[in-house]
Enzyme design. Structure first.
Site, PDB file in Angstrom:
ATOM      1  N   HIS A 101      80.200 -15.658 103.543  1.00 33.85           N
ATOM      2  CA  HIS A 101      80.345 -14.421 104.316  1.00 33.85           C
ATOM      3  C   HIS A 101      79.319 -13.438 103.743  1.00 33.85           C
ATOM      4  O   HIS A 101      79.056 -13.454 102.530  1.00 33.85           O
ATOM      5  CB  HIS A 101      81.694 -13.739 104.116  1.00 33.85           C
ATOM      6  CG  HIS A 101      82.903 -14.527 104.515  1.00 33.85           C
ATOM      7  ND1 HIS A 101      83.495 -15.423 103.700  1.00 33.85           N
ATOM      8  CD2 HIS A 101      83.656 -14.478 105.646  1.00 33.85           C
ATOM      9  CE1 HIS A 101      84.566 -15.939 104.297  1.00 33.85           C
ATOM     10  NE2 HIS A 101      84.692 -15.381 105.483  1.00 33.85           N
ATOM     11  N   ASP A 104      80.478 -11.790 100.598  1.00 37.48           N
ATOM     12  CA  ASP A 104      80.635 -12.596  99.371  1.00 37.48           C
ATOM     13  C   ASP A 104      79.362 -12.527  98.553  1.00 37.48           C
ATOM     14  O   ASP A 104      79.411 -12.490  97.326  1.00 37.48           O
ATOM     15  CB  ASP A 104      80.812 -14.094  99.660  1.00 37.48           C
ATOM     16  CG  ASP A 104      81.891 -14.427 100.649  1.00 37.48           C
ATOM     17  OD1 ASP A 104      82.865 -13.676 100.701  1.00 37.48           O
ATOM     18  OD2 ASP A 104      81.753 -15.455 101.348  1.00 37.48           O
ATOM     19  N   GLU A 232      86.642 -20.419 114.935  1.00 34.25           N
ATOM     20  CA  GLU A 232      87.579 -21.112 114.034  1.00 34.25           C
ATOM     21  C   GLU A 232      89.020 -20.711 114.360  1.00 34.25           C
ATOM     22  O   GLU A 232      89.425 -19.574 114.123  1.00 34.25           O
ATOM     23  CB  GLU A 232      87.237 -20.750 112.584  1.00 34.25           C
ATOM     24  CG  GLU A 232      88.119 -21.459 111.569  1.00 34.25           C
ATOM     25  CD  GLU A 232      87.710 -21.159 110.124  1.00 34.25           C
ATOM     26  OE1 GLU A 232      86.506 -21.030 109.842  1.00 34.25           O
ATOM     27  OE2 GLU A 232      88.615 -21.050 109.282  1.00 34.25           O
ATOM     28  N   GLU A 268      90.145 -26.100 110.858  1.00 27.99           N
ATOM     29  CA  GLU A 268      90.625 -26.095 109.470  1.00 27.99           C
ATOM     30  C   GLU A 268      92.029 -26.702 109.377  1.00 27.99           C
ATOM     31  O   GLU A 268      92.928 -26.327 110.152  1.00 27.99           O
ATOM     32  CB  GLU A 268      90.621 -24.656 108.953  1.00 27.99           C
ATOM     33  CG  GLU A 268      91.110 -24.539 107.524  1.00 27.99           C
ATOM     34  CD  GLU A 268      90.774 -23.175 106.909  1.00 27.99           C
ATOM     35  OE1 GLU A 268      89.683 -22.639 107.166  1.00 27.99           O
ATOM     36  OE2 GLU A 268      91.627 -22.665 106.175  1.00 27.99           O
ATOM     37  N   HIS A 271      95.027 -24.352 109.012  1.00 26.42           N
ATOM     38  CA  HIS A 271      95.250 -23.551 110.217  1.00 26.42           C
ATOM     39  C   HIS A 271      95.955 -24.398 111.274  1.00 26.42           C
ATOM     40  O   HIS A 271      96.802 -23.899 112.019  1.00 26.42           O
ATOM     41  CB  HIS A 271      93.927 -23.031 110.772  1.00 26.42           C
ATOM     42  CG  HIS A 271      93.200 -22.116 109.825  1.00 26.42           C
ATOM     43  ND1 HIS A 271      92.023 -21.493 110.143  1.00 26.42           N
ATOM     44  CD2 HIS A 271      93.494 -21.725 108.564  1.00 26.42           C
ATOM     45  CE1 HIS A 271      91.616 -20.755 109.122  1.00 26.42           C
ATOM     46  NE2 HIS A 271      92.490 -20.889 108.150  1.00 26.42           N
ATOM     47  N   ASP A 296      86.649 -27.220 108.359  1.00 24.30           N
ATOM     48  CA  ASP A 296      86.966 -26.569 107.095  1.00 24.30           C
ATOM     49  C   ASP A 296      88.028 -27.434 106.431  1.00 24.30           C
ATOM     50  O   ASP A 296      89.191 -27.460 106.851  1.00 24.30           O
ATOM     51  CB  ASP A 296      87.486 -25.139 107.317  1.00 24.30           C
ATOM     52  CG  ASP A 296      86.354 -24.122 107.318  1.00 24.30           C
ATOM     53  OD1 ASP A 296      85.181 -24.527 107.216  1.00 24.30           O
ATOM     54  OD2 ASP A 296      86.646 -22.910 107.414  1.00 24.30           O
ATOM     55  N   ASP A 309      95.351 -22.967 101.408  1.00 21.39           N
ATOM     56  CA  ASP A 309      93.960 -23.403 101.183  1.00 21.39           C
ATOM     57  C   ASP A 309      93.796 -24.288  99.957  1.00 21.39           C
ATOM     58  O   ASP A 309      92.929 -24.040  99.112  1.00 21.39           O
ATOM     59  CB  ASP A 309      93.041 -22.171 101.030  1.00 21.39           C
ATOM     60  CG  ASP A 309      92.772 -21.462 102.340  1.00 21.39           C
ATOM     61  OD1 ASP A 309      92.942 -22.076 103.403  1.00 21.39           O
ATOM     62  OD2 ASP A 309      92.372 -20.284 102.293  1.00 21.39           O
TER      63      ASP A 309
HETATM   64  C1  XLS Z   1      90.492 -17.904 106.644  1.00 19.87           C
HETATM   65  C2  XLS Z   1      89.350 -18.627 107.192  1.00 19.87           C
HETATM   66  C3  XLS Z   1      88.004 -18.176 106.656  1.00 19.87           C
HETATM   67  C4  XLS Z   1      86.898 -18.648 107.544  1.00 19.87           C
HETATM   68  C5  XLS Z   1      85.617 -17.927 107.364  1.00 19.87           C
HETATM   69  O1  XLS Z   1      91.643 -18.291 106.763  1.00 19.87           O
HETATM   70  O2  XLS Z   1      89.528 -19.992 106.976  1.00 19.87           O
HETATM   71  O3  XLS Z   1      87.831 -18.610 105.354  1.00 19.87           O
HETATM   72  O4  XLS Z   1      86.662 -20.019 107.369  1.00 19.87           O
HETATM   73  O5  XLS Z   1      85.739 -16.573 107.649  1.00 19.87           O
HETATM   74 NI    NI Z   2      88.097 -21.470 107.254  1.00 24.56          NI
HETATM   75 NI    NI Z   3      91.894 -20.560 106.135  1.00 23.80          NI
END
Ligand code: XLS
Ligand code: NI
Ligand code: NI
Length: 436
Positions: A101, A104, A232, A268, A271, A296, A309
């Site tokens: 990001h 970051d 995403e 992801e 998610h 992801d 995560d």
């Molecule tokens: C958060 C998201 C984030 C995205 C990028 O839950 O996974 O990390 O991948 O903004």
């Molecule tokens: Ni993500």
């Molecule tokens: Ni996430």
């Protein structure tokens, strides 16, 4: 200086019998499986935010991770040191890609112009590091959720002034991604959703989000950025309901606002499970719509209802993911980004290696297993047999245009009652276990 002294040079492949926790047991970058080198199947990326900026802070306690690269007083110096640490880590681990990001990699300044300047400074430095090491950028993105100005969303904010701020930030994040030769750019709707419908114009907010994406598509053309855009999905957290809640909601959104040609999905694992789906369900839904772009890679905790995560370690999960990926023929612009963080008590730099090595090995095993399952052919044969009727004359006529309800009635009158068939679920579950 070395930020990661526990690995002198590069993590080596030592094979399945190795007992060295700092060696790969299954991931062999150049080993060809299912017609492609492992590294090309995975295109592994390290997530800058979790791995270098993660602190271990939680709602109940202070940071547990004290990193040497964060020691300097001056935030820009710190940003340079963090970039040094990052590229040392990528190289020692042997991954080809990274993701970030804007906030970051570069500190936010006191004005927008200062933030943009900080970002450009660090991007120039990252560019040198990429040239030195050959490590590439999988995707970039903008953090449109941490700063308090985004408390009510970014593109979906009730205030157009906040929209402007977000759009301006995306413009610079796209410039940064383009300057670094990024192969993609991700939109995760950090706070693009609502906490209560009592104060929310839902359709207006969805239209605003689509506007931002259309503006980004136009800007991408303007600067000649050829990377792939991704959206995403995530159902909740930080808001109660996020508009891009799962693959189906994202596909509906992209279709509604004429964006299907411009965005694919970055899916992801955690998610998917928060949305009440399996990862395979989400991958399958996107793949069959021709919209599976990138992954992801992480895992949630079965008993915790938030985005934990964690690093993926389940071989069952990685095998299922790799079956979908092999069926797709692999990534084009996408890859497997470890959007995963080490646990709060895993505060040593060595833990970052253990976590990534474990994740890469889990995917290597998943690839080998998936390839064996598909090569064996029994799984596909069972499924094909289950649908075999659709290859017959009547099945084909239904699928072609022009057949009617009356044709169906005529078929039933001639053929009577259908024969029920077993779905064979337990047989197939055991079949998969033969390969694990
Ligand atoms: C958060 C998201 C984030 C995205 C990028 O839950 O996974 O990390 O991948 O903004
Ligand atoms: Ni993500
Ligand atoms: Ni996430």
């Amino acid at each position: 200086m070395a930020y990661f002294p526990e690995v002198a040079d590069r993590v080596q492949y030592e094979g399945p019998s190795s007992r060295n926790p700092l060696a790969f047991k299954h991931y062999e970058a150049d080993r060809v499986v299912a017609g492609k080198a492992m590294k090309d199947w995975f295109r592994f990326a390290v997530a800058y935010w979790h791995t270098f900026k993660g602190t271990g802070q939680d709602p109940f306690g202070a940071p547990t991770m004290v990193r040497e690269w964060e020691a300097a007083e001056d935030p820009l110096v710190r940003a340079h040191h963090t970039m040094d640490a990052a590229f040392e880590f990528f190289t020692k681990l042997g991954v080809e890609y990274w993701c970030f990001h804007d906030r970051d990699i570069a500190p936010e300044g006191t004005t927008f112009a200062e933030s943009a300047h900080n970002l450009a400074t660090i991007v120039a430095y990252a560019k040198e590091k990429q040239a030195e090491t050959g490590v590439k950028l999988l995707w970039g993105t903008a953090n449109l959720f941490s700063n308090p100005r985004y408390q009510a969303g970014a593109a979906t904010n009730p205030d157009p002034h906040v929209y402007a701020y977000a759009a301006a930030q995306v413009k610079h994040a796209l410039d940064a991604t383009h300057a670094l030769g990024g192969e993609g750019y991700t939109f995760w709707g950090g706070r693009e959703g609502y906490d209560t419908l009592l104060n929310t114009k839902m359709q207006q907010e969805r239209e605003q989000f689509a506007r931002l994406l259309h503006q980004a598509v136009a800007y991408k053309k303007e600067i000649g950025f050829e990377g792939q855009f991704y959206i995403e999905p995530k159902p909740k957290e930080p808001t109660k309901h996020q508009y891009d809640s799962d693959v189906a909601a994202c596909l509906n959104f992209l279709r509604e606002f004429d964006l299907m040609d411009h965005l694919k999905l970055n899916i992801e694992t955690n998610h998917a499970t928060l949305a009440g789906h399996t990862m395979v369900h989400e991958l399958r839904s996107a793949r069959e719509a021709g919209a599976l772009g990138s992954i992801d890679a992480n895992a949630g905790d079965e008993l915790l209802g938030w985005d934990t995560d964690q690093f993926p370690t389940s071989i069952y999960l990685t095998s299922e993911i790799m079956i979908e990926l092999i069926r797709m023929g692999g990534f084009t612009t996408g890859g497997l980004n470890f959007d995963a963080k080490v646990r709060r008590q895993s505060h040593d730099t060595a833990d970052l290696f253990f976590a990534h090595i474990g994740g890469m090995d889990a995917f290597a095993r998943g690839l080998i297993i998936a390839d064996r399952i598909l090569t064996d052919g029994r799984l596909d044969a069972e499924v094909d047999e289950r649908y075999a009727g659709w290859q017959g004359e009547f099945g084909q006529s239904v699928l072609s245009d022009g057949s009617s309800l009356a044709d169906a009635e005529a078929y039933v009158l001639t053929h009577g009652e259908p024969t029920r068939r077993s779905g064979r679920q337990e047989k197939l579950e055991s079949l998969i276990n033969e390969f694990l």
